[in-house]
Design an enzyme around this catalytic site. Structure first.
Site, PDB file in Angstrom:
ATOM      1  N   GLY C 150       0.816  -1.204   0.000  1.00  0.00           N
ATOM      2  CA  GLY C 150       0.000   0.000   0.000  1.00  0.00           C
ATOM      3  C   GLY C 150       0.852   1.257   0.000  1.00  0.00           C
ATOM      4  N   CYS C 151       0.216   2.371  -0.261  1.00  0.00           N
ATOM      5  CA  CYS C 151       0.951   3.640  -0.380  1.00  0.00           C
ATOM      6  C   CYS C 151       1.449   4.113   0.979  1.00  0.00           C
ATOM      7  CB  CYS C 151       0.074   4.685  -1.051  1.00  0.00           C
ATOM      8  SG  CYS C 151      -1.559   4.863  -0.311  1.00  0.00           S
ATOM      9  N   TYR C 152       0.548   4.205   1.947  1.00  0.00           N
ATOM     10  CA  TYR C 152       0.975   4.630   3.278  1.00  0.00           C
ATOM     11  C   TYR C 152       2.010   3.665   3.835  1.00  0.00           C
ATOM     12  CZ  TYR C 152      -2.891   8.000   4.075  1.00  0.00           C
ATOM     13  OH  TYR C 152      -3.749   9.064   4.045  1.00  0.00           O
TER      14      TYR C 152
END
Lengths: 345, 345, 345, 345
Positions: C150-152
């Site tokens: 994921g990005c975070y």
């Protein structure tokens, strides 16, 4: 106290109306109507009203039973949606200020051509006063029913009216290149209104076919006493609020910038909400206010005049102007409750 | 009428003060002082005041001769610049509200350590009331001289005060991760304040060394009755106005989110400008207003509480709070002239 | 040439993948799959590809008949939507890079707890390599199936990994305060993604319950060799692209900022896409690129370390990382086709 | 390898040049020149180049001693500043691409009238090829000295050239209403370029007097074979990059939108960087690229044609076009090193 209500209260124009009516010392909001959010607390939709506004939204159906309770009904719905509501409210003796487009065009045929919808109550058109206060103040004072002007149209007409009224420009030379903030597209769910699609970009849209065109033409034709056809080109700009209209016309005769400034200052000399200034307007200087700022330039080389106007599309272009109309209809001070300055930053 | 004046009136906090004072029904602006724009019309610097405010700015030198004419002086200058002005104004019996940092820290040594400047009038510190109304209301009512809190500090202290006052969190566990709009950097010409350098980006800055840190620590230490050292990390966010402070603390004992909400609602129950809500705050809901919105979450997994607060940095974090202080100092209603709601869009 | 395809190609992550794959000199896009826009030209949805990409989108149903034609399938769908597609593609011997969340969590129970959905193919979990190249490069080289982070999580893990791997901080002291651009919410029609609702505001959301939390904890636990529970707080920032993660940890022992910098530089010394710099990162410096910029500060007063990382959420946090994985899986240079620098302005 | 250098490398156009030259496989950057940042590392000014570009900036004085070392010099300085540099470089046999305005106007008198400065080397004007590739490709291939067009002018000329070349519109009917991003104002320290002054606002500026006017008139006059005078109105829009030019002309004869589209497609049929599309352009679709997107609408009611063009002001309007020129001057593929697509989000 004036008892008021707003239909379409959770749209962007509607919630701005709520803002002004809540603060207005002569108005009490009787109810807020929302198709989408009936039964929900208004402050759950707009958290800026937490602890301030306690109303739950009611449905349009519920509203119809409560029309007797109010003195004035503001309608902020998409075009085509207000016909029945206007009719019922007027029949019950409620004053109506319609922020939608359905009763702005004097000719049913024109409405039907541009909006692709039947004008269902053409007989009401003669009673519908076009709510541009600076032009129709006296009629509005006596009106029961006001068709509140569109946002682009307000900026465009106020910018060009004196030029046409005084016969300064060629009537077939008018080009209006307008730029609007994204709130003008409303709160409906459209891909084109998503942050990622609007931010960091500018585009033209509705070129040659935008529905505010006939409304501008109608009013400027009256100003000129001649039928006017013009170009109106709207653009979408990445900001929340504001419209800038850059208007071009060919000068009929030699006339200086100073002379045109003088004409504008004279024309609008009693208008609190119109500011004619040497500096060209920026939308931030009117954002959050009901002002329309206007600046003028004459191009000696091309013999054209360029008039630039700026408004807050949700205020002078919608809710603020609606309250301005209400104030006149109820004999109040015209700027009561809407005399707020922009915080330019 | 209270006769007021603003030094630093053309900075971002200063012009916001002008906005409020102009609208305040018990205040008359006697003069506006600007180092940079002396002799210029204020409305030429901020065109949103065209036709509204006629004042020409005067210089600091000119101001000194006119101190007798006023009841209250607002000072909105960078740190280190207000010492002499404060002294002279107080000596002439003028009430002073200093929006700068020079008199916020109770200890000269602390000021000198963090600001790298001498505290030139340590003897005035005992008279300088810290102008956080929700905490020091009674003292402010009697004050002649108020040191108006910083923007980050206002958001941070209001968020954390009840937790510390009630002994709910470990005092060495506090982290404040704060996010500010660009107007917090002021109107000075710096590359880092250019549109192209701020837009479409976020960064942390001043990490471990920001000057609002000791101010927050000072006040929270008083709340806790113990010396507190904490982490404060400011960030720059691409927007005009607003501060969001996300504050973390380790719970000493098991306590539910509901209980903490109850404590906050009780603690702030008489505070008009503090709104404790179930929804987490967004800066847009306080933008343009003097409100501080607060939301709370307890993480059962990590035994931490997260308190999020939102203010408008130029209003509750500067000019609005200054007017709130003035209202108290002059016996007026506390929310007089600053009771405006955010237009969230 | 590697024959590739993208499912979910008209979402924000998907279209970014198309951007990279189109430019990649060893890849040919065989087909683009879109649920919403099947049968439409891709370049009608994203006009930046006018005259450049001729593909019409196909439906998921159509795709299933064409899996034999490709070597690698990229899946960029919401969680819960990729199960069947992954299974079918792997069964046909197609390599799969899944940008969604369904196979990132090693434990089915954890997936089911945080996502509220059944893990339909737990037997595939052992084959799903977590695609964070800087940590799992060797495994990825041999993988048939990669679960793209994921990005975070990418920003958070890269920021904290060395601290935990080297035992520098207390494992129960971790707080990650992250700030994301709006594109992180995708292209779905939600009121909260409208321009008017995001612009000029910042808010926290999903506090204590965001689904990237267990993913970060899983990987950092591996780094530490101990089970880690932490606080992760995401925020929404008004910009198109970028994530900034501000990460806090309590130092176990005295260690200087310089020493930690040294550890980070050593740890990431062979990593092209990780830049450890004295200056704190700004998202604009990585926007449009696959870089992760990291800066470090030690607070001597509180004995905490603050590590700040910045990535482009759609690139290093999604599509760029996916291509980085593909490059490894196919024996190409790791930065092939993704070696583009940010245009910071 | 072509040995190149950039003067004014730390301005916004200059740094964009560095971006392209760094990536260009046939160019080696020999040195970067900066008046403001001489002796500083370029990557300290623009952190996106951390670990990527090692150059220290040198002063203009230092540069003069190193002209022998290079094949081509790019100059990105404010008008009036490049005269001596151009002369010295040409004298040493260095090819020059001047992104400034000093050699764009063919007539010294015209330069002096609009810029208020003496044209110091009128004898060089005959050698200065106007670097609009789509119009002057053959001349540019043989040029030693190219005057790179302005940003507004590139968008405007490309939009209108076919109309005038084919005699489709009245030559005295042209109005160009252009909208630019803030980066067009450069990196200089001006209050009007501060974030707080540009954000959330739009304004017109330089109305009737902008210096790009004579440049547009010069080139469109050549297209028409007649002297053209027109209105050009620039506006400032809150975004980092992009120009949209909305161009109006009165049709001489009846001609349909389809016919005009056909003419444009034919006129630009070999131009990779010009895209004529049915959809009206948005600046985000060209942002970060060297493309110019063009859309056309005919208004049957007013007999006007509206042509809308979009470019990235720093790329097709400056640095990208400069590299396009360089490619031609050195016999390379025209789109070498600048064939990058926009990431529209």
């Amino acid at each position: 106290m004036i008892k008021g209500a707003v239909v379409g209260s959770t749209g962007y124009a509607g919630q701005q109306l709520v803002w002004f009516l809540h603060n207005h010392k002569h108005v009490k909001i009787e109810f807020l109507v929302s198709h989408t959010y009936a039964e929900e607390k208004f402050s759950k939709i707009y958290n800026n009203y937490t602890e301030i506004i306690q109303n739950k939204c009611i449905s349009i159906h519920q509203m119809e039973e409560k029309l007797e309770e109010i003195d004035v009904l503001f309608i902020a719905l998409p075009h085509g949606k207000s016909f029945n509501i206007v009719k019922k409210a007027l029949d019950k003796g409620v004053k109506v200020i319609d922020l939608g487009a359905d009763f702005r065009l004097n000719e049913s045929a024109c409405y039907e051509e541009w909006y692709g919808l039947e004008q269902r109550f053409p007989e009401l058109l003669k009673d519908a006063v076009y709510g541009l206060v600076e032009i129709y103040r006296d009629k509005i004072k006596k009106a029961e029913f006001v068709a509140n002007p569109g946002c682009y149209t307000t900026a465009s007409i106020l910018a060009l009216y004196p030029l046409l009224n005084k016969g300064i420009i060629e009537i077939d030379s008018i080009i209006i290149d307008a730029k609007s903030a994204v709130s003008g597209a409303g709160r409906g769910l459209k891909v084109t209104s998503l942050y990622g699609e609007c931010n960091e970009s500018i585009k033209a849209y509705g070129v040659t076919g935008h529905r505010h065109t006939p409304e501008i033409e109608q009013e400027l034709s009256k100003a000129a006493g001649e039928k006017i056809i013009l170009n109106f080109t709207p653009h979408l700009v990445p900001m929340n609020r504001g419209i800038l209209a850059t208007c071009y016309g060919k000068l009929k005769n030699n006339i200086s910038q100073e002379e045109i400034y003088k004409i504008y200052k004279e024309f609008y000399k009693d208008e609190y909400f119109i500011r004619i200034a040497d500096e060209l307007p920026e939308t931030r200087n009117v954002r959050g206010s009901n002002f329309c700022d206007i600046g003028i330039r004459v191009d000696e080389r091309t013999k054209r005049v360029i008039v630039v106007s700026a408004i807050d599309n949700l205020i002078k272009g919608a809710a603020g102007q609606a309250v301005q109309n209400m104030n006149l209809m109820f004999g109040l001070e015209e700027n009561e409750g809407i005399n707020i300055l922009s915080m330019a930053i």
